[in-house]
Design an enzyme around this catalytic site. Structure first.
Site, PDB file in Angstrom:
ATOM      1  N   HIS A  53      12.644  -6.763  -1.901  1.00 47.75           N
ATOM      2  CA  HIS A  53      12.191  -6.895  -3.599  1.00 47.75           C
ATOM      3  C   HIS A  53      13.718  -6.512  -4.195  1.00 47.75           C
ATOM      4  O   HIS A  53      14.046  -5.829  -5.132  1.00 47.75           O
ATOM      5  CB  HIS A  53      11.451  -5.622  -3.921  1.00 47.75           C
ATOM      6  N   HIS A  72       4.328  -6.729  -9.101  1.00 49.15           N
ATOM      7  CA  HIS A  72       3.817  -5.972  -8.085  1.00 49.15           C
ATOM      8  C   HIS A  72       2.728  -4.906  -8.470  1.00 49.15           C
ATOM      9  O   HIS A  72       2.750  -3.842  -8.152  1.00 49.15           O
ATOM     10  CB  HIS A  72       5.030  -5.004  -7.362  1.00 49.15           C
ATOM     11  N   GLU A 131       0.612 -11.049  -4.986  1.00 48.99           N
ATOM     12  CA  GLU A 131       2.137 -11.307  -5.413  1.00 48.99           C
ATOM     13  C   GLU A 131       2.205 -12.773  -5.049  1.00 48.99           C
ATOM     14  O   GLU A 131       2.527 -13.050  -4.100  1.00 48.99           O
ATOM     15  CB  GLU A 131       3.201 -10.523  -4.653  1.00 48.99           C
TER      16      GLU A 131
HETATM   17  C1  GLA Z   1       5.502  -5.514  -0.896  1.00 53.64           C
HETATM   18  C2  GLA Z   1       5.740  -5.533   0.583  1.00 53.64           C
HETATM   19  C3  GLA Z   1       5.167  -4.429   1.216  1.00 53.64           C
HETATM   20  C4  GLA Z   1       5.511  -2.942   0.736  1.00 53.64           C
HETATM   21  C5  GLA Z   1       5.344  -2.810  -0.918  1.00 53.64           C
HETATM   22  C6  GLA Z   1       5.916  -1.790  -1.372  1.00 53.64           C
HETATM   23  O1  GLA Z   1       3.992  -5.820  -1.099  1.00 53.64           O
HETATM   24  O2  GLA Z   1       5.125  -6.793   1.372  1.00 53.64           O
HETATM   25  O3  GLA Z   1       5.368  -4.164   2.645  1.00 53.64           O
HETATM   26  O4  GLA Z   1       7.030  -2.769   1.019  1.00 53.64           O
HETATM   27  O5  GLA Z   1       5.738  -4.158  -1.322  1.00 53.64           O
HETATM   28  O6  GLA Z   1       5.591  -0.743  -0.938  1.00 53.64           O
END
Ligand code: GLA
Length: 381
Positions: free
Chosen positions: A129, A203, A342
């Protein structure tokens, strides 16, 4: 004559009334302070059905969304914190805009035009991210607030060249629009002054029964994807496109999120501690947004339909919510108390030639339009 004048005066007075409860409203207010003293602002959009969406400048995040259930009872259906500072002290990407590169880049490394780049490592051996200070942890600037039948807010963030190791100055706009069909649209757009890579998504953690109301495992999820991209133990795709048919990853007909989640026969579910995977909606970005997921909560009757033109969809079943976060209603969030969807390009695309390209050049505009359409279904019970 007197009557007419009086009527006109009343009419003018009505026009001058505060617009707090009026249709298509957008109000701006302070949201609190960050540990470093930074001031966070909030803009609350309201449509003529009383649906509200609150966006905060920290991470251009969706902080709350209130929706009616099948009886018209309102609830806030997204997870979040009541205080601005908790978004920094206990980060979970609640409601956040994630970038520059949503999801994982293996070992935080990629090559562009023969040059090697190293990003911060913040998820096992990988970069997740956008790095340690991604878009979710910066204060965005409100550039436009508009009222009217489809109230909206636009926020901007300019990420300097070299920010978190990424090349090029990236200028990003996030526009949230709430229309009177109970549809929330997020438009992400970005431009650069040098070749770079981009993958921006949102997210938000959803709980259609209301945040803090418990598990989402009964929710019926549909994902119209024939394939998914299996991952290794660090959640990096192996490069394979695997058919969902006959696996726990087959959501084509719709099934409760929890139906197969404890299936010990599926190593992929073990690696992710639940669902945490990219589904292949199509191999390439579509010309326009199409349905990429639908979730129906049988208890409240609330339904979320998600549209995007992106080729991939990450579905994460809130596996890392571990009972250490207290949310807006003072309730503790535990594993499986929310789902995240997402729309994005496939994880680790910069290192996986078969996945296409994450490249953005000067003169081009990156765009990701995400549409959340809300409705209700089912009889009362
Ligand atoms: C995304 C990732 C997960 C986790 C979340 C945040 O969805 O794919 O593995 O890291 O973000 O917790």
């Amino acid at each position: 004559m007197t009557l007419t004048l009086r009527a006109t005066a009343l009419w003018l007075a009505a026009l001058a009334l505060p617009t707090v409860a009026a249709a298509g409203d957008a109000t701006r207010a302070a949201f609190g302070k960050l540990p470093d003293g930074g001031a966070v602002e909030a803009v609350t959009l309201r449509n003529d059905h009383g649906v509200t969406a609150r966006v905060i400048t920290l991470g251009a995040s969706l902080q709350s969304l209130t929706l009616p259930d099948r009886h018209g009872k309102m609830a806030d259906v997204v997870l979040g914190y009541p205080a601005a500072s908790t978004y920094i002290t206990q980060p979970q990407y609640f409601g956040a805009t994630v970038g520059r590169f949503a999801n994982r880049i293996a070992k935080g490394q990629f090559t562009l035009d023969g040059k090697h780049y190293q990003l911060p490592i913040n998820d096992g051996p990988n970069s997740l991210h956008g790095g340690t200070k991604g878009f979710d942890k910066v204060l965005w600037t409100i550039t436009r607030v508009s009222k009217g039948p489809a109230p909206s807010v636009t926020l901007r963030h300019v990420s300097p060249d070299g920010d978190q190791g990424y090349p090029g100055t990236l200028t990003v706009d996030a526009t949230y629009t709430l229309d009177d069909n109970n549809q929330l649209t997020i438009d992400y757009r970005a431009t650069t002054d040098a070749p770079t890579i981009v993958n921006i998504s949102n997210h938000t953690y959803w709980n259609l029964g209301g945040e803090g109301s418990g598990s989402v495992l009964d929710d019926v999820l549909t994902i119209p994807a024939d394939h998914f991209t299996p991952v290794d133990a660090t959640l990096i795709p192996t490069g394979e496109f695997r058919a969902v048919a006959g696996t726990d990853y087959d959501f084509r007909q719709g099934k409760p999120i929890g139906r197969d989640i404890r299936d010990g026969k599926e190593p992929q579910l073990l690696q992710g501690h639940g669902y945490d995977m990219n589904w292949v909606i199509s191999r390439h970005k579509a010309a326009k947004a199409r349905l990429v997921a639908r979730v129906a909560d049988p208890h409240s009757g609330r339904v979320l339909s998600l549209y995007s033109a992106q080729p991939g969809l990450q579905f994460y079943s809130g596996n890392f919510l571990d009972g250490t976060s207290v949310g807006k209603s003072g309730r503790i969030y535990r594993q499986g108390d929310a789902f995240v969807l997402e729309p994005q390009i496939f994880p680790d695309t910069p290192n996986q030639p078969a996945f296409g390209s994450a490249r953005l050049d000067p003169g081009q505009t990156y765009d990701n339009r995400i549409v959340y359409r809300f409705s209700v279904e089912g009889a009362a019970h």
